[in-house]
Design a protein around this motif. Sequence first.
Motif, mmCIF file in Angstrom:
data_model
loop_
_atom_site.group_PDB
_atom_site.id
_atom_site.type_symbol
_atom_site.label_atom_id
_atom_site.label_comp_id
_atom_site.label_asym_id
_atom_site.label_seq_id
_atom_site.Cartn_x
_atom_site.Cartn_y
_atom_site.Cartn_z
ATOM 1 N N GLN A 7 37.248 42.843 41.824
ATOM 2 C CA GLN A 7 36.921 42.097 40.612
ATOM 3 C C GLN A 7 38.185 41.425 40.098
ATOM 4 O O GLN A 7 39.225 42.066 39.982
ATOM 5 C CB GLN A 7 36.334 43.017 39.543
ATOM 6 N N ASN A 8 38.073 40.148 39.800
ATOM 7 C CA ASN A 8 39.222 39.415 39.278
ATOM 8 C C ASN A 8 39.593 39.931 37.887
ATOM 9 O O ASN A 8 38.788 40.567 37.219
ATOM 10 C CB ASN A 8 38.906 37.925 39.212
ATOM 11 N N PHE A 9 40.821 39.632 37.476
ATOM 12 C CA PHE A 9 41.273 40.045 36.143
ATOM 13 C C PHE A 9 42.307 39.053 35.639
ATOM 14 O O PHE A 9 43.014 38.460 36.444
ATOM 15 C CB PHE A 9 41.857 41.471 36.178
ATOM 16 N N PRO A 10 42.448 38.808 34.351
ATOM 17 C CA PRO A 10 41.497 39.261 33.335
ATOM 18 C C PRO A 10 40.154 38.557 33.498
ATOM 19 O O PRO A 10 40.083 37.462 34.043
ATOM 20 C CB PRO A 10 42.167 38.877 32.013
ATOM 21 N N ASN A 11 39.137 39.200 33.027
ATOM 22 C CA ASN A 11 37.787 38.655 33.069
ATOM 23 C C ASN A 11 37.052 39.192 31.847
ATOM 24 O O ASN A 11 36.828 40.381 31.783
ATOM 25 C CB ASN A 11 37.082 39.081 34.354
#
Length: 118
Positions: A7-11
Motif C-alpha cells: 500500500q502506498n503512503f501517505p494515503n
Amino acid sequence: VATVLYQNFPNPFPTALVQATCIWFDLRTQSDIALEVLDLRGNHVATILPGRGLGGTLPPGRYGRATVGSSTGCDSRLTWDGMTDRGSEVPPGVYLIRLKADGVVSQRKVLFRGRDGG
C-alpha cells in the motif's frame, strides 16, 4: 521474497509535509516491470516504470525504500505526485496504482486530495 505491491503512503495525499505518495514493491525474480497510475475506469494517467532512471527489466529485490540519509522513507523515483504524463494535475479522487511483474498483476487504491493552490 514474493512479488508484492505494498500500500502506498501517505494515503490520502498530499499532506502538509509530503506532496507525493511513495510506492514500495518487492520482486521475487528478474522481471519486466510496468508500474502505472490509472483512473477508476482503467484509463492510463501516469507511467512510473519503466522510466525515471529505472529500466523496464529489474533484478529481484526490494524497491521504493529510501536511500541512506533520506527523511522520507522513499526512493523519489518511485513516487506519484498527482500529475499526468503530460504534466497536468489530476482532479481530486481515487486512483489505482498497478504493478505488472513476474506474472503478477497487483493494484492498490490511492486517494489524491488535490492541492489548494497555495
